[in-house]
Design a protein around this motif. Sequence first.
Motif, short mmCIF file in Angstrom:
data_model
loop_
_atom_site.label_atom_id
_atom_site.label_comp_id
_atom_site.label_asym_id
_atom_site.label_seq_id
_atom_site.Cartn_x
_atom_site.Cartn_y
_atom_site.Cartn_z
N ASP A 44 0.85 -1.19 0.00
CA ASP A 44 0.00 0.00 0.00
C ASP A 44 0.89 1.25 0.00
O ASP A 44 1.76 1.38 0.86
N PRO A 45 0.69 2.18 -0.96
CA PRO A 45 1.57 3.35 -1.04
C PRO A 45 1.59 4.19 0.24
O PRO A 45 2.66 4.61 0.68
N ASP A 46 0.43 4.41 0.84
CA ASP A 46 0.39 5.22 2.06
C ASP A 46 1.15 4.52 3.19
O ASP A 46 1.90 5.17 3.95
N ALA A 47 0.96 3.20 3.32
CA ALA A 47 1.68 2.45 4.36
C ALA A 47 3.17 2.48 4.11
O ALA A 47 3.98 2.63 5.04
N LEU A 48 3.58 2.36 2.86
CA LEU A 48 5.01 2.39 2.52
C LEU A 48 5.60 3.77 2.81
O LEU A 48 6.70 3.86 3.37
N ARG A 49 4.88 4.83 2.44
CA ARG A 49 5.40 6.16 2.73
C ARG A 49 5.56 6.38 4.23
O ARG A 49 6.57 6.92 4.70
N GLY A 50 4.55 5.98 5.00
CA GLY A 50 4.62 6.14 6.46
C GLY A 50 5.75 5.33 7.06
O GLY A 50 6.46 5.81 7.96
N ALA A 51 5.95 4.10 6.57
CA ALA A 51 7.00 3.24 7.11
C ALA A 51 8.38 3.80 6.78
O ALA A 51 9.30 3.78 7.61
N ILE A 52 8.55 4.30 5.56
CA ILE A 52 9.84 4.88 5.16
C ILE A 52 10.14 6.12 5.99
O ILE A 52 11.28 6.31 6.46
N ASP A 53 9.15 6.95 6.21
CA ASP A 53 9.34 8.16 7.02
C ASP A 53 9.71 7.78 8.45
O ASP A 53 10.63 8.36 9.05
N ALA A 54 9.00 6.78 9.01
CA ALA A 54 9.30 6.35 10.38
C ALA A 54 10.70 5.75 10.47
O ALA A 54 11.42 5.97 11.45
N ALA A 55 11.10 5.01 9.45
CA ALA A 55 12.43 4.39 9.45
C ALA A 55 13.53 5.45 9.41
O ALA A 55 14.55 5.32 10.10
N ARG A 56 13.32 6.48 8.63
CA ARG A 56 14.34 7.55 8.56
C ARG A 56 14.42 8.31 9.89
O ARG A 56 15.51 8.64 10.35
N LYS A 57 13.27 8.57 10.49
CA LYS A 57 13.27 9.25 11.78
C LYS A 57 13.92 8.38 12.86
O LYS A 57 14.51 8.90 13.80
N ALA A 58 13.79 7.06 12.71
CA ALA A 58 14.39 6.15 13.68
C ALA A 58 15.88 5.97 13.44
O ALA A 58 16.57 5.32 14.23
N GLY A 59 16.38 6.53 12.34
CA GLY A 59 17.82 6.47 12.07
C GLY A 59 18.28 5.21 11.37
O GLY A 59 19.48 4.90 11.39
N LEU A 60 17.38 4.47 10.75
CA LEU A 60 17.81 3.29 10.00
C LEU A 60 18.61 3.71 8.79
O LEU A 60 18.30 4.72 8.14
N PRO A 61 19.65 2.97 8.44
CA PRO A 61 20.45 3.33 7.26
C PRO A 61 19.63 3.19 5.98
O PRO A 61 18.69 2.39 5.90
N GLU A 62 20.01 3.98 4.97
CA GLU A 62 19.26 4.01 3.72
C GLU A 62 19.21 2.65 3.04
O GLU A 62 18.23 2.32 2.37
#
Length: 339
Positions: free
Chosen positions: A130-148
């Motif tokens: 789901d695009p919205d779920a993917l966008r939210g997960a990517i944003d959360a991952a970046r805020k959590a400091g996960l590497p690209e």
Amino acid sequence: EDVEKLKEALQEAEREGVEDALLEQAREVLRQKDRQDKAKEALRRAVSLGNMEELRAAIRQGQSVGLSDEDLADASAKLKELEEEEERRQKEEAERVREEERQAMLERAKERAKQDHAKDLLENALRSRDPDALRGAIDAARKAGLPEEDLAEAIQALKDAEAEQEKTASRNALAAAITSGDIGRLRDALQRAADLGLDESGMDAARKALEQAEAKAAARAGLHDALRTGASLADINASLQAAESAGLTDEADQLLIDAVKKKAAQEQAKRDLEEALSSKDPAKIREALVKAGEAGINANALQDAIAQLQALERKADAAQKLRKAMDGSDADVDKLRAA
């Protein structure tokens, strides 16, 4: 005061030639007194400055020159006070460091928890696509400091999902444009579909709809042109044929077609009337005038034709009367002459 007396006594003893050993002992006492005075001064300065290292050095100096505990009391008390203060400060610093380490551990634990949660979100979003779920997960991952690199799969999945979403929107736009029959919408929808690389089969219906819409628009334009002054009968009939071929069936279109048909009937009636007038045949002219009236041509426009018909009828009537008179007896000569 004792030092001054000792100095005076030493000077007198030197003048009187007292033995050197005693004199040296006196001199040593004076030197020791001087060292003690300097040590006391160092103690006072160290107490005033409140520096532990200077206090320790001054106390060691005082002890080395034989100062009494009483002489060392102020410096020792000050040193003890400073050492206790330093000990408290070190304890507080150690506690602060321990607290910072504890907070750092808590923060690291929180970061790990955030990262673990972000990873779970990424996994769930990848499963759903789901695009919205993917966008939210990517944003959360970046805020959590996960590497690209940990986000690469989700980012690609999002690109694919967004592309498919755009294609779906494009297909819906094509369907809506087909339903509307609007030329602008059809062109825009087809251009967007082409840009996104939709299958040709998905665009065929829209192309056909566009062709039909353009044909209808051209047919309507032809009908409007046919209603303008100066349009030939051939052009008028051609516009009606084009309208039939384009399948104009809307109520507004039908009204327009009816108006053009009426004009076609009037133009045909005018042509027929002109031909009848050229034939000089009153019967044909009467028939043409009747059709012209049925076609809705204004009576004022027919006055000349009516006048010509009346003239032809009068002429025919006179000729008929003349022929009858010529066929009569000699007794009818007067009638003939009169005629």
